[in-house]
Design a protein around this motif. Structure first.
Motif: not given
Length: 53
Positions: A1-6
């Motif tokens: 999970m990357n920052v954008r998804t989080f």
């Protein structure tokens, strides 16, 4: 999970809490607003790194 998804997940959870809090006059709406703001800050500062090693 990357920052954008989080960040998007936080914003979605915040939106759900805002709607739930508004419909039930529950203070969860304030937590929802805080999560939305946190998600926006994460999206805004994503990829920025301080200068240094």
């Amino acid at each position: 999970m990357n920052v954008r998804t989080f960040a998007l997940a936080l914003m979605l959870l915040g939106l759900v809490l805002v709607v739930f809090g508004w419909m039930t006059t529950n203070p969860a709406a304030f937590v929802g607003v805080a999560l939305i703001v946190l998600g926006v800050i994460l999206l805004w500062t994503r990829g920025r790194r301080p200068d240094g090693p």
